[in-house]
Design a protein around this motif. Structure first.
Motif, PDB file in Angstrom:
ATOM      1  N   PHE A  71     -36.275  10.817-111.606  1.00  5.15           N
ATOM      2  CA  PHE A  71     -35.159  11.705-111.929  1.00  5.15           C
ATOM      3  C   PHE A  71     -35.170  12.129-113.390  1.00  5.15           C
ATOM      4  O   PHE A  71     -34.635  13.181-113.741  1.00  5.15           O
ATOM      5  CB  PHE A  71     -33.818  11.040-111.577  1.00  5.15           C
ATOM      6  N   ILE A  72     -35.781  11.328-114.267  1.00  2.00           N
ATOM      7  CA  ILE A  72     -35.871  11.725-115.672  1.00  2.00           C
ATOM      8  C   ILE A  72     -36.728  12.987-115.795  1.00  2.00           C
ATOM      9  O   ILE A  72     -36.407  13.907-116.554  1.00  2.00           O
ATOM     10  CB  ILE A  72     -36.458  10.580-116.513  1.00  2.00           C
ATOM     11  N   VAL A  73     -37.817  13.021-115.032  1.00  2.00           N
ATOM     12  CA  VAL A  73     -38.680  14.204-115.037  1.00  2.00           C
ATOM     13  C   VAL A  73     -37.895  15.414-114.530  1.00  2.00           C
ATOM     14  O   VAL A  73     -37.973  16.511-115.087  1.00  2.00           O
ATOM     15  CB  VAL A  73     -39.913  13.971-114.148  1.00  2.00           C
ATOM     16  N   ILE A  74     -37.142  15.190-113.468  1.00  2.00           N
ATOM     17  CA  ILE A  74     -36.366  16.283-112.883  1.00  2.00           C
ATOM     18  C   ILE A  74     -35.316  16.772-113.883  1.00  2.00           C
ATOM     19  O   ILE A  74     -35.042  17.975-113.976  1.00  2.00           O
ATOM     20  CB  ILE A  74     -35.702  15.821-111.575  1.00  2.00           C
ATOM     21  N   ALA A  75     -34.736  15.853-114.638  1.00  2.00           N
ATOM     22  CA  ALA A  75     -33.727  16.249-115.624  1.00  2.00           C
ATOM     23  C   ALA A  75     -34.326  17.176-116.675  1.00  2.00           C
ATOM     24  O   ALA A  75     -33.700  18.159-117.086  1.00  2.00           O
ATOM     25  CB  ALA A  75     -33.128  15.010-116.284  1.00  2.00           C
ATOM     26  N   VAL A  76     -35.548  16.879-117.121  1.00  2.00           N
ATOM     27  CA  VAL A  76     -36.213  17.759-118.092  1.00  2.00           C
ATOM     28  C   VAL A  76     -36.484  19.118-117.464  1.00  2.00           C
ATOM     29  O   VAL A  76     -36.314  20.161-118.096  1.00  2.00           O
ATOM     30  CB  VAL A  76     -37.506  17.101-118.605  1.00  2.00           C
ATOM     31  N   ASN A  77     -36.919  19.113-116.189  1.00  2.00           N
ATOM     32  CA  ASN A  77     -37.101  20.380-115.480  1.00  2.00           C
ATOM     33  C   ASN A  77     -35.790  21.159-115.423  1.00  2.00           C
ATOM     34  O   ASN A  77     -35.754  22.375-115.646  1.00  2.00           O
ATOM     35  CB  ASN A  77     -37.579  20.108-114.050  1.00  2.00           C
ATOM     36  N   PHE A  78     -34.724  20.468-115.091  1.00  2.00           N
ATOM     37  CA  PHE A  78     -33.414  21.106-114.969  1.00  2.00           C
ATOM     38  C   PHE A  78     -32.989  21.730-116.297  1.00  2.00           C
ATOM     39  O   PHE A  78     -32.556  22.894-116.357  1.00  2.00           O
ATOM     40  CB  PHE A  78     -32.386  20.072-114.504  1.00  2.00           C
ATOM     41  N   LEU A  79     -33.139  20.974-117.381  1.00  2.00           N
ATOM     42  CA  LEU A  79     -32.757  21.488-118.698  1.00  2.00           C
ATOM     43  C   LEU A  79     -33.628  22.683-119.091  1.00  2.00           C
ATOM     44  O   LEU A  79     -33.130  23.670-119.648  1.00  2.00           O
ATOM     45  CB  LEU A  79     -32.864  20.371-119.746  1.00  2.00           C
ATOM     46  N   ASN A  80     -34.926  22.605-118.804  1.00  2.00           N
ATOM     47  CA  ASN A  80     -35.813  23.732-119.115  1.00  2.00           C
ATOM     48  C   ASN A  80     -35.450  24.977-118.304  1.00  2.00           C
ATOM     49  O   ASN A  80     -35.581  26.105-118.783  1.00  2.00           O
ATOM     50  CB  ASN A  80     -37.260  23.353-118.846  1.00  2.00           C
ATOM     51  N   SER A  81     -35.000  24.778-117.062  1.00  2.00           N
ATOM     52  CA  SER A  81     -34.637  25.921-116.221  1.00  2.00           C
ATOM     53  C   SER A  81     -33.376  26.617-116.722  1.00  2.00           C
ATOM     54  O   SER A  81     -33.134  27.779-116.396  1.00  2.00           O
ATOM     55  CB  SER A  81     -34.439  25.467-114.772  1.00  2.00           C
ATOM     56  N   LEU A  82     -32.573  25.918-117.535  1.00  2.00           N
ATOM     57  CA  LEU A  82     -31.357  26.527-118.082  1.00  2.00           C
ATOM     58  C   LEU A  82     -31.638  27.383-119.311  1.00  2.00           C
ATOM     59  O   LEU A  82     -30.813  28.237-119.669  1.00  2.00           O
ATOM     60  CB  LEU A  82     -30.333  25.443-118.448  1.00  2.00           C
TER      61      LEU A  82
ATOM     62  N   ALA B  33     -25.651  20.396-109.255  1.00  2.00           N
ATOM     63  CA  ALA B  33     -26.907  19.666-109.428  1.00  2.00           C
ATOM     64  C   ALA B  33     -26.903  18.865-110.732  1.00  2.00           C
ATOM     65  O   ALA B  33     -27.358  17.718-110.775  1.00  2.00           O
ATOM     66  CB  ALA B  33     -28.085  20.640-109.412  1.00  2.00           C
ATOM     67  N   GLY B  34     -26.384  19.477-111.807  1.00  2.00           N
ATOM     68  CA  GLY B  34     -26.307  18.767-113.086  1.00  2.00           C
ATOM     69  C   GLY B  34     -25.434  17.530-113.001  1.00  2.00           C
ATOM     70  O   GLY B  34     -25.774  16.471-113.545  1.00  2.00           O
ATOM     71  N   LYS B  35     -24.315  17.632-112.288  1.00  2.00           N
ATOM     72  CA  LYS B  35     -23.429  16.472-112.139  1.00  2.00           C
ATOM     73  C   LYS B  35     -24.106  15.377-111.314  1.00  2.00           C
ATOM     74  O   LYS B  35     -23.931  14.190-111.597  1.00  2.00           O
ATOM     75  CB  LYS B  35     -22.118  16.896-111.487  1.00  2.00           C
ATOM     76  N   SER B  36     -24.893  15.763-110.315  1.00  2.00           N
ATOM     77  CA  SER B  36     -25.615  14.773-109.512  1.00  2.00           C
ATOM     78  C   SER B  36     -26.626  14.018-110.366  1.00  2.00           C
ATOM     79  O   SER B  36     -26.786  12.799-110.234  1.00  2.00           O
ATOM     80  CB  SER B  36     -26.323  15.453-108.338  1.00  2.00           C
ATOM     81  N   LEU B  37     -27.301  14.735-111.252  1.00  2.00           N
ATOM     82  CA  LEU B  37     -28.248  14.078-112.157  1.00  2.00           C
ATOM     83  C   LEU B  37     -27.534  13.125-113.109  1.00  2.00           C
ATOM     84  O   LEU B  37     -28.021  12.031-113.397  1.00  2.00           O
ATOM     85  CB  LEU B  37     -29.037  15.123-112.948  1.00  2.00           C
ATOM     86  N   LEU B  38     -26.381  13.538-113.615  1.00  2.00           N
ATOM     87  CA  LEU B  38     -25.622  12.659-114.508  1.00  2.00           C
ATOM     88  C   LEU B  38     -25.259  11.353-113.815  1.00  2.00           C
ATOM     89  O   LEU B  38     -25.308  10.275-114.423  1.00  2.00           O
ATOM     90  CB  LEU B  38     -24.338  13.360-114.979  1.00  2.00           C
ATOM     91  N   GLN B  39     -24.912  11.414-112.543  1.00  2.00           N
ATOM     92  CA  GLN B  39     -24.584  10.202-111.804  1.00  2.00           C
ATOM     93  C   GLN B  39     -25.805   9.288-111.692  1.00  2.00           C
ATOM     94  O   GLN B  39     -25.687   8.062-111.789  1.00  2.00           O
ATOM     95  CB  GLN B  39     -24.053  10.571-110.418  1.00  2.00           C
TER      96      GLN B  39
ATOM     97  N   PHE C 292     -30.345  12.177-121.549  1.00  2.00           N
ATOM     98  CA  PHE C 292     -29.010  12.029-120.955  1.00  2.00           C
ATOM     99  C   PHE C 292     -27.968  12.807-121.764  1.00  2.00           C
ATOM    100  O   PHE C 292     -27.108  13.496-121.201  1.00  2.00           O
ATOM    101  CB  PHE C 292     -28.624  10.551-120.900  1.00  2.00           C
ATOM    102  N   SER C 293     -28.056  12.721-123.095  1.00  2.00           N
ATOM    103  CA  SER C 293     -27.107  13.441-123.948  1.00  2.00           C
ATOM    104  C   SER C 293     -27.254  14.949-123.783  1.00  2.00           C
ATOM    105  O   SER C 293     -26.255  15.677-123.680  1.00  2.00           O
ATOM    106  CB  SER C 293     -27.327  13.045-125.411  1.00  2.00           C
ATOM    107  N   ASP C 294     -28.516  15.434-123.733  1.00  2.00           N
ATOM    108  CA  ASP C 294     -28.744  16.870-123.546  1.00  2.00           C
ATOM    109  C   ASP C 294     -28.198  17.341-122.196  1.00  2.00           C
ATOM    110  O   ASP C 294     -27.593  18.415-122.093  1.00  2.00           O
ATOM    111  CB  ASP C 294     -30.239  17.184-123.628  1.00  2.00           C
ATOM    112  N   LEU C 295     -28.400  16.521-121.174  1.00  2.00           N
ATOM    113  CA  LEU C 295     -27.909  16.874-119.845  1.00  2.00           C
ATOM    114  C   LEU C 295     -26.383  16.885-119.815  1.00  2.00           C
ATOM    115  O   LEU C 295     -25.760  17.796-119.247  1.00  2.00           O
ATOM    116  CB  LEU C 295     -28.460  15.880-118.815  1.00  2.00           C
ATOM    117  N   ASN C 296     -25.785  15.886-120.438  1.00  2.00           N
ATOM    118  CA  ASN C 296     -24.322  15.815-120.487  1.00  2.00           C
ATOM    119  C   ASN C 296     -23.743  17.029-121.206  1.00  2.00           C
ATOM    120  O   ASN C 296     -22.755  17.628-120.760  1.00  2.00           O
ATOM    121  CB  ASN C 296     -23.902  14.523-121.190  1.00  2.00           C
ATOM    122  N   ASN C 297     -24.370  17.431-122.306  1.00  2.00           N
ATOM    123  CA  ASN C 297     -23.900  18.604-123.049  1.00  2.00           C
ATOM    124  C   ASN C 297     -24.053  19.876-122.216  1.00  2.00           C
ATOM    125  O   ASN C 297     -23.190  20.763-122.252  1.00  2.00           O
ATOM    126  CB  ASN C 297     -24.681  18.746-124.358  1.00  2.00           C
ATOM    127  N   ALA C 298     -25.158  19.962-121.463  1.00  2.00           N
ATOM    128  CA  ALA C 298     -25.390  21.154-120.631  1.00  2.00           C
ATOM    129  C   ALA C 298     -24.332  21.282-119.548  1.00  2.00           C
ATOM    130  O   ALA C 298     -23.814  22.385-119.290  1.00  2.00           O
ATOM    131  CB  ALA C 298     -26.783  21.086-120.006  1.00  2.00           C
TER     132      ALA C 298
END
Length: 604
Positions: free
Chosen positions: A133-144, A206-212, A230-236
């Motif tokens: 999921f850490i990899v997916i989080a980076v993908n998610f942030l890059n897609s934003l 999807a972002g909230k699911s990753l935060l969980q 985690f901090s970058d995802l939370n801010n996003a």
């Protein structure tokens, strides 16, 4: 040809082959699964990175009668083998080590073109979303990023309001009616921007699911990079909420209907965000959000060769930086590792060049050339002709005699026949871990630059003398820095152990009972005081110095008037960082072991 059907799941380890029985018409099925026929009965599947800039060979399938031989490359993940069968390419090394490399590389915001994500069978037996999921989080942030750069999809709503002063179009008729009824306000028609569209809501959900997932897994991860992501995802997620976007207002069936094909042409940059978000919700809820025949995301996870090469460059830089700041050594300040430099062989043109993976410099002079090879332990790049010829060409252009291959596993060296120099294999000796790989690189850097740097007195003492502690014999400096017996937690116990160690090493005193209680008390009290005066340090590492060695060292340094020529201790006080690196050193150069009480003053 056999009528046997392929299993729905076929597993293979990267860089390995597997032979399976295949049914009739397998050629057509392979083509339907995006395999390209490159030769008679030979089919290859290639995949582009998500940014479209690189293309990789993922797997090759060779047909021989009713047997299909599958050969995997260094791409780890899941791909379609046929329309009804999936091929999972598993890594040779553990997922925890892959994630450690990934976190290290992502910290430097480098181009991560191996970030593809597996799709339908993500919840397979071997790969769970909790693993990656850490990899997916980076993908998610890059897609934003394209959304912030090009703008979020929005819709407008009409809102009417009565006000003395406001923005918007004035409805004259309604304003006159207000005046007739005694309301001294204009009637405004306003267009309100609403960002809470279904597509944006999908991304927020999807972002909230990753935060969980981050919150559930916080105890398993304690790396700085984990908390940064985690901090970058939370801010996003909070930024989306500040725009009024809320994904809780729609059910999953609504999100299932969203496809990238619904996007306006000028909103094509949303495609990646939609794919990643739907994959996240599919994996976290266990409910497929695929719609029709549309695939959700990339077929592969990692190009392991690229990941290993970029990780190796970072480790070289970081370990060299640690050595530069380490007070155990001096002379690393002008050493550097350059990644993929262009070596131009001709004088009159720059159109031809060679590009090694890593070159180690001391000042302006190249010292060693290194190539990263993501090979198994059984594959020695120094004995593979193309690899060998390549690195020898680099050595010729750089005029260096230190050559090395960085490999996950394997260790050794081969001396060159016609000139001084060597080819080294640098890696974990077996069972690759990022920690042991870092140790191997640090050891190699110290070996290669040994003649270029100065070592501290502590290192020289470990080479020439004996560590004075009964519980720590025949250990290296690195081992000593991790030994609890040298810590200044219990000074009484430490001083007692050092005293016992000095007696066992002494040629003048064999057993403690040979010493009077007065001498014992004096030496132990002085030793305890010397350690107590340096209580701000973390460790005290004592070294026993015999008479002859002390005299020889003083004579070499030109000190003729020495105060003490008997047996003594040299006490090294060490302060270490939280990561275990040496931060500061201080030495009591001579603590006299006055066994006969020849001195009028106490030893310390």
């Amino acid at each position: 040809m056999s009528t046997a059907q392929l299993p729905t799941e076929v597993s293979i380890t990267e860089r390995e082959e597997r032979v399976i029985q295949c049914p009739q018409g397998i050629e057509e099925q392979l083509k339907q699964a995006a395999f390209e026929q490159v030769d008679t009965n030979v089919f290859v599947k290639r995949r582009r990175s998500w940014d479209g800039e690189s293309e990789y060979k993922v797997v090759e399938a060779r047909l021989d009668g009713d047997e299909l031989t599958i050969s995997a490359e260094d791409i780890v993940g899941i791909v379609d083998l046929t329309p009804t069968s999936r091929l999972q390419i598993r890594p040779r090394i553990g997922w925890s080590e892959i994630l450690d490399m990934f976190l290290t590389v992502s910290r430097y915001n480098r181009s991560l073109d191996y970030q593809g994500i597996p799709i339908r069978d993500f919840l397979s037996e071997d790969v769970q979303i909790e693993d990656v999921f850490i990899v997916i989080a980076v993908n998610f942030l890059n897609s934003l990023d394209p959304l912030h750069r090009n703008g979020f999809i929005r819709q407008f709503e009409t809102q009417r309001t009565d006000a003395v002063d406001a923005r918007g179009r004035i409805d004259v008729e309604r304003s006159l009616l207000n005046l007739e009824t005694g309301i001294p306000k204009q009637h405004y028609v306003q267009k309100v921007v609403d960002y809470n569209t279904p597509i944006n809501a999908l991304i927020h959900r999807a972002g909230k699911s990753l935060l969980q997932l981050f919150q559930k897994s916080a105890r398993r991860h304690n790396r700085e990079e984990y908390f940064r992501i985690f901090s970058d995802l939370n801010n996003a997620v909070h930024e989306l909420e500040s725009m009024g976007i809320n994904g809780d207002g729609y059910n999953l069936s609504k999100y299932q209907q969203i496809t990238s094909g619904q996007l306006p042409r000028h909103r094509g940059y949303y495609k990646r965000a939609i794919e990643v978000s739907k994959m996240i919700l599919s994996s976290t809820t266990g409910q497929s959000l695929e719609s029709g025949d549309e695939e959700l995301t990339m077929d592969y996870l990692f190009n392991m060769a690229n990941l290993f090469e970029e990780f190796s460059q970072i480790v070289l830089e970081e370990e060299l930086s640690k050595l530069e700041s380490n007070p155990l050594y001096d002379g690393f300040d002008d050493a550097r590792v350059e990644g993929e430099p262009q070596l131009r062989p001709y004088v009159n043109t720059n159109q031809a060049w060679h590009q090694p993976d890593h070159v180690l410099y001391k000042g302006d002079e190249p010292v060693a050339v290194l190539d990263s090879k993501y090979y198994p332990e059984t594959r020695d790049p120094s004995m593979i002709r193309p690899d060998r010829e390549q690195i020898f060409s680099y050595a010729y252009l750089l005029d260096v005699d230190r050559l090395g291959f960085l490999c996950p596993e394997g260790n050794g060296r081969r001396d060159l026949r016609s000139r001084e120099g060597e080819v080294a294999i640098i890696g974990s000796r077996q069972n690759f871990t990022t920690e042991s790989y870092r140790d191997a690189i640090r050891s190699y850097l110290l070996t290669v630059l040994e003649d270029e740097v100065d070592e501290s007195q502590l290192i020289a003492d470990f080479r020439n003398h004996t560590v004075c502690h009964p519980d720590a014999k025949e250990i290296s400096v690195e081992e000593a820095l991790t030994q609890e017996v040298f810590e200044l937690e219990d000074i009484v116990s430490l001083s007692r152990s050092i005293f016992e160690g000095a007696i066992s090493e002494s040629d003048e005193v064999r057993v403690r009972r040979d010493l009077s209680k007065d001498i014992q008390f004096s030496l132990r009290r002085s030793l305890k005081k010397a350690i107590t005066d340096h209580v701000e340090y973390d460790q005290c590492i004592p070294v026993f110095m015999d008479t002859a060695t002390t005299i020889d060292e003083n004579e070499e340094s030109g000190e003729e008037d020495h105060q003490w020529v008997g047996e003594s201790l040299r006490l090294h006080f060490v302060k270490v960082t939280d990561s275990g690196d040496v931060a500061e050193l201080e030495i009591i150069d001579s603590f006299p072991l006055d066994w006969e009480k020849d001195r009028d003053d106490p030893p310390y």
